[in-house]
Design a protein around this motif. Structure first.
Motif, PDB file in Angstrom:
ATOM      1  N   TYR A 248       0.851  -1.191   0.000  1.00 51.12           N
ATOM      2  CA  TYR A 248       0.000   0.000   0.000  1.00 51.12           C
ATOM      3  C   TYR A 248       0.886   1.240   0.000  1.00 51.12           C
ATOM      4  CZ  TYR A 248      -3.145   3.716   1.467  1.00 51.12           C
ATOM      5  OH  TYR A 248      -3.851   4.897   1.528  1.00 51.12           O
ATOM      6  N   ASP A 249       0.517   2.247  -0.806  1.00 48.57           N
ATOM      7  CA  ASP A 249       1.261   3.502  -0.879  1.00 48.57           C
ATOM      8  C   ASP A 249       0.299   4.681  -0.762  1.00 48.57           C
ATOM      9  OD1 ASP A 249       3.928   2.572  -1.311  1.00 48.57           O
ATOM     10  OD2 ASP A 249       3.366   2.047  -3.353  1.00 48.57           O
ATOM     11  N   TYR A 250       0.734   5.708  -0.034  1.00 51.65           N
ATOM     12  CA  TYR A 250      -0.008   6.966   0.019  1.00 51.65           C
ATOM     13  C   TYR A 250       0.987   8.117  -0.066  1.00 51.65           C
ATOM     14  CZ  TYR A 250      -2.851  10.883   1.546  1.00 51.65           C
ATOM     15  OH  TYR A 250      -3.490  12.095   1.597  1.00 51.65           O
ATOM     16  N   GLY A 251       0.769   9.032  -1.017  1.00 54.63           N
ATOM     17  CA  GLY A 251       1.640  10.185  -1.179  1.00 54.63           C
ATOM     18  C   GLY A 251       0.859  11.480  -1.170  1.00 54.63           C
ATOM     19  N   GLN A 252       1.514  12.542  -0.695  1.00 55.99           N
ATOM     20  CA  GLN A 252       0.868  13.858  -0.609  1.00 55.99           C
ATOM     21  C   GLN A 252       1.881  14.935  -0.971  1.00 55.99           C
ATOM     22  OE1 GLN A 252      -0.262  16.174   3.232  1.00 55.99           O
ATOM     23  NE2 GLN A 252      -2.051  14.929   2.734  1.00 55.99           N
ATOM     24  N   ASP A 253       1.427  15.920  -1.728  1.00 53.87           N
ATOM     25  CA  ASP A 253       2.294  17.024  -2.143  1.00 53.87           C
ATOM     26  C   ASP A 253       1.401  18.224  -2.442  1.00 53.87           C
ATOM     27  OD1 ASP A 253       4.426  18.576  -3.138  1.00 53.87           O
ATOM     28  OD2 ASP A 253       5.382  16.845  -4.055  1.00 53.87           O
ATOM     29  N   LYS A 254       1.990  19.247  -3.049  1.00 53.55           N
ATOM     30  CA  LYS A 254       1.216  20.381  -3.541  1.00 53.55           C
ATOM     31  C   LYS A 254       1.582  20.637  -4.988  1.00 53.55           C
ATOM     32  CE  LYS A 254      -0.053  22.985   0.571  1.00 53.55           C
ATOM     33  NZ  LYS A 254      -0.064  24.332   1.218  1.00 53.55           N
ATOM     34  N   ALA A 255       0.595  21.056  -5.764  1.00 53.43           N
ATOM     35  CA  ALA A 255       0.835  21.401  -7.159  1.00 53.43           C
ATOM     36  C   ALA A 255       1.735  22.635  -7.234  1.00 53.43           C
ATOM     37  CB  ALA A 255      -0.493  21.656  -7.864  1.00 53.43           C
ATOM     38  N   PRO A 256       2.353  22.895  -8.382  1.00 54.62           N
ATOM     39  CA  PRO A 256       3.202  24.092  -8.519  1.00 54.62           C
ATOM     40  C   PRO A 256       2.466  25.366  -8.115  1.00 54.62           C
ATOM     41  CG  PRO A 256       3.456  22.655 -10.428  1.00 54.62           C
ATOM     42  CD  PRO A 256       2.330  22.085  -9.610  1.00 54.62           C
ATOM     43  N   ASN A 257       3.232  26.357  -7.682  1.00 51.74           N
ATOM     44  CA  ASN A 257       2.653  27.630  -7.239  1.00 51.74           C
ATOM     45  C   ASN A 257       1.770  28.252  -8.314  1.00 51.74           C
ATOM     46  OD1 ASN A 257       4.007  27.355  -4.860  1.00 51.74           O
ATOM     47  ND2 ASN A 257       5.417  29.061  -5.196  1.00 51.74           N
ATOM     48  N   ILE A 258       0.623  28.772  -7.888  1.00 53.87           N
ATOM     49  CA  ILE A 258      -0.277  29.474  -8.803  1.00 53.87           C
ATOM     50  C   ILE A 258       0.339  30.807  -9.213  1.00 53.87           C
ATOM     51  CG2 ILE A 258      -2.574  30.467  -9.050  1.00 53.87           C
ATOM     52  CD1 ILE A 258      -3.535  28.460  -6.943  1.00 53.87           C
ATOM     53  N   LEU A 259       0.875  31.526  -8.229  1.00 54.62           N
ATOM     54  CA  LEU A 259       1.587  32.782  -8.421  1.00 54.62           C
ATOM     55  C   LEU A 259       2.818  32.751  -7.521  1.00 54.62           C
ATOM     56  CD1 LEU A 259      -1.443  35.272  -8.264  1.00 54.62           C
ATOM     57  CD2 LEU A 259      -0.162  34.639 -10.328  1.00 54.62           C
ATOM     58  N   PRO A 260       3.793  33.600  -7.746  1.00 56.09           N
ATOM     59  CA  PRO A 260       4.942  33.638  -6.835  1.00 56.09           C
ATOM     60  C   PRO A 260       4.507  33.803  -5.386  1.00 56.09           C
ATOM     61  CG  PRO A 260       5.395  34.952  -8.775  1.00 56.09           C
ATOM     62  CD  PRO A 260       3.956  34.536  -8.871  1.00 56.09           C
ATOM     63  N   GLY A 261       4.876  32.854  -4.550  1.00 56.76           N
ATOM     64  CA  GLY A 261       4.500  32.902  -3.141  1.00 56.76           C
ATOM     65  C   GLY A 261       3.126  32.363  -2.834  1.00 56.76           C
ATOM     66  N   VAL A 262       2.353  31.973  -3.853  1.00 57.96           N
ATOM     67  CA  VAL A 262       0.998  31.440  -3.647  1.00 57.96           C
ATOM     68  C   VAL A 262       1.008  29.960  -4.017  1.00 57.96           C
ATOM     69  CG1 VAL A 262      -1.445  31.627  -4.240  1.00 57.96           C
ATOM     70  CG2 VAL A 262       0.008  33.677  -4.209  1.00 57.96           C
ATOM     71  N   SER A 263       0.880  29.103  -2.999  1.00 66.59           N
ATOM     72  CA  SER A 263       0.975  27.662  -3.223  1.00 66.59           C
ATOM     73  C   SER A 263      -0.189  27.137  -4.037  1.00 66.59           C
ATOM     74  CB  SER A 263       1.016  26.923  -1.871  1.00 66.59           C
ATOM     75  OG  SER A 263       2.166  27.265  -1.150  1.00 66.59           O
ATOM     76  N   GLY A 264       0.095  26.102  -4.785  1.00 71.83           N
ATOM     77  CA  GLY A 264      -0.960  25.417  -5.515  1.00 71.83           C
ATOM     78  C   GLY A 264      -1.769  24.534  -4.593  1.00 71.83           C
ATOM     79  N   PRO A 265      -2.823  23.911  -5.093  1.00 71.40           N
ATOM     80  CA  PRO A 265      -3.682  23.074  -4.252  1.00 71.40           C
ATOM     81  C   PRO A 265      -2.957  21.805  -3.804  1.00 71.40           C
ATOM     82  CG  PRO A 265      -4.280  22.840  -6.554  1.00 71.40           C
ATOM     83  CD  PRO A 265      -3.270  23.948  -6.494  1.00 71.40           C
ATOM     84  N   GLU A 266      -3.416  21.259  -2.697  1.00 75.35           N
ATOM     85  CA  GLU A 266      -2.855  19.990  -2.213  1.00 75.35           C
ATOM     86  C   GLU A 266      -3.251  18.853  -3.150  1.00 75.35           C
ATOM     87  OE1 GLU A 266      -4.154  17.244   1.369  1.00 75.35           O
ATOM     88  OE2 GLU A 266      -2.870  18.877   2.108  1.00 75.35           O
ATOM     89  N   VAL A 267      -2.326  17.968  -3.410  1.00 77.76           N
ATOM     90  CA  VAL A 267      -2.582  16.804  -4.260  1.00 77.76           C
ATOM     91  C   VAL A 267      -2.165  15.551  -3.502  1.00 77.76           C
ATOM     92  CG1 VAL A 267      -2.269  18.079  -6.420  1.00 77.76           C
ATOM     93  CG2 VAL A 267      -0.299  16.978  -5.346  1.00 77.76           C
ATOM     94  N   ASN A 268      -2.794  14.445  -3.855  1.00 76.80           N
ATOM     95  CA  ASN A 268      -2.396  13.190  -3.231  1.00 76.80           C
ATOM     96  C   ASN A 268      -2.641  12.044  -4.194  1.00 76.80           C
ATOM     97  OD1 ASN A 268      -5.169  11.934  -2.576  1.00 76.80           O
ATOM     98  ND2 ASN A 268      -5.307  13.966  -1.619  1.00 76.80           N
TER      99      ASN A 268
END
Length: 371
Positions: A248-268
């Motif tokens: 079983y595997d589970y991974g979590q990250d965030k998508a590339p920044n939408i704007l400089p300093g503005v994080s993208g949405p969480e992805v998993n």
């Protein structure tokens, strides 16, 4: 490519030969022929291989060539430890070597592993490049239950790391390890942060083994986003000739920044696989595998989809060689597999939701200790 492989191998042999200490050499050669019923044509947007092939099997790890004899992997590994300090080096060539090191420099293209190792009592310390502890499958075909690598190996986990690790053998039932590395599949770090991982191997009884992995760190070049990865493998030997395994595997990250300093949405992403192996005869082994991979935001495969796969593999070992016969079907809830059909004037390209492959493989492996 093969010339560099030969030069590096001869250098390692020259460094260790005639020292009076034992060196363990292991080697393998792995080739196959595969037929994809979709007869797919090359898609330059394939995020996995990037290989300029007219025909290739999409969403696969190393068996990427369709209707072509191919060397999947050739390897020579040297384990040299004259006392409490030594080194390990695995040198290889073929499609697997190119794909595993696709994001690295050409210097490391043929070096799957290369690390210094030292032992003190129950502790072992390693520094260098080494394969990931994650997953139920490994790079070398000979050590797997199926010929092709599955969806979890291909999409859910990293291949290699570069850094340091420490292993503590607490008892014959418990082994613990920790490692500090640059990140995922990158010899040169993409930022100043590091990734840290922990491994626990537990064997409460002789026929039951649990392996747990956790890895976390900043993986983006321009962001502080943390990637987290959990991996668990359980193996149950119900009989000398019948074994089950789950992953079983589970991974979590965030998508590339939408704007400089503005994080993208969480992805998993998450995935599960079940395996069964039956040794029907000393010269006949039958294995089955089912997998499910959920890429909700398309972060790993590039498409929002659920992938599934079913595989049946027969092995016929003959001395140091093994013949492999395999049928595999992959399917998705999206149309993502290339298909070529005959048209009135030219072949017609389309996307379908499944693909099936038939594979014939041959592996040869040896182990030899010399002084």
């Amino acid at each position: 490519m093969r010339l560099r492989f030969l030069v590096v191998s001869l250098m390692l042999l020259g460094l260790t030969a005639g020292t009076g200490y034992a060196q363990t050499f292991t080697g393998t050669i792995d080739g196959y022929w595969s037929y994809n019923t979709n007869t797919p044509n090359f898609d330059p947007s394939d995020p996995l291989t990037g290989l300029n092939l007219e025909r290739r099997n999409p969403y696969r790890a190393f068996d990427v060539r369709d209707q072509s004899f191919a060397v999947q992997y050739g390897e020579i590994a040297i384990d040299y430890k004259p006392n409490n300090v030594g080194f390990r080096a695995d040198i290889g060539f073929g499609d697997a070597a190119d794909i595993v090191n696709a994001s690295g420099s050409s210097t490391w293209r043929h070096i799957q592993q290369a690390y210094v190792t030292g032992t003190k009592d129950k502790f072992t310390f390693d520094f260098g490049k080494f394969v990931t502890p994650h997953g139920a499958e490994v790079i070398e075909t000979k050590d797997n239950w199926n010929y092709t690598r599955g969806l979890l190996f291909t999409w859910a986990i990293p291949f290699t790391h570069l850094g340091g690790r420490a292993t503590y053998v607490a008892s014959d039932k418990v082994t613990l390890a920790g490692y500090l590395v640059n990140g995922w599949d990158n010899v040169n770090d993409e930022n100043t942060a590091k990734s840290i991982g922990f491994v626990g191997t537990f064997k409460p009884i002789s026929k039951l083994t649990f392996v747990t992995n956790y890895l976390t760190g900043k993986e983006g070049q321009d962001t502080d986003n943390m990637r987290k990865m959990f991996d668990g493998v359980v193996t149950i030997a119900l009989h000398d000739r019948f074994t089950l395994m789950g992953n079983y595997d589970y991974g979590q990250d965030k998508a590339p920044n939408i704007l400089p300093g503005v994080s993208g949405p969480e992805v998993n992403w998450q995935a599960a696989a079940g395996y069964a192996k039956v040794r029907a005869h000393d010269n006949f082994i039958l294995s089955g595998r089912y997998e499910w991979f959920d890429d909700k935001q398309g972060f790993r495969t590039g498409t929002l989809q659920e992938l599934q796969s079913g595989t049946v593999t027969a092995q016929i070992p003959v001395s140091d060689a093994t013949f492999w016969f395999e049928y595999r079907k992959d399917w998705s809830n999206q149309s993502v597999f290339n298909k070529t059909t005959e048209g009135i004037f030219d072949p017609v390209q389309s996307l379908v939701d499944s693909q099936s492959t038939f594979t014939l493989g041959l592996t040869y492996a040896f182990t030899k200790e010399v002084k």
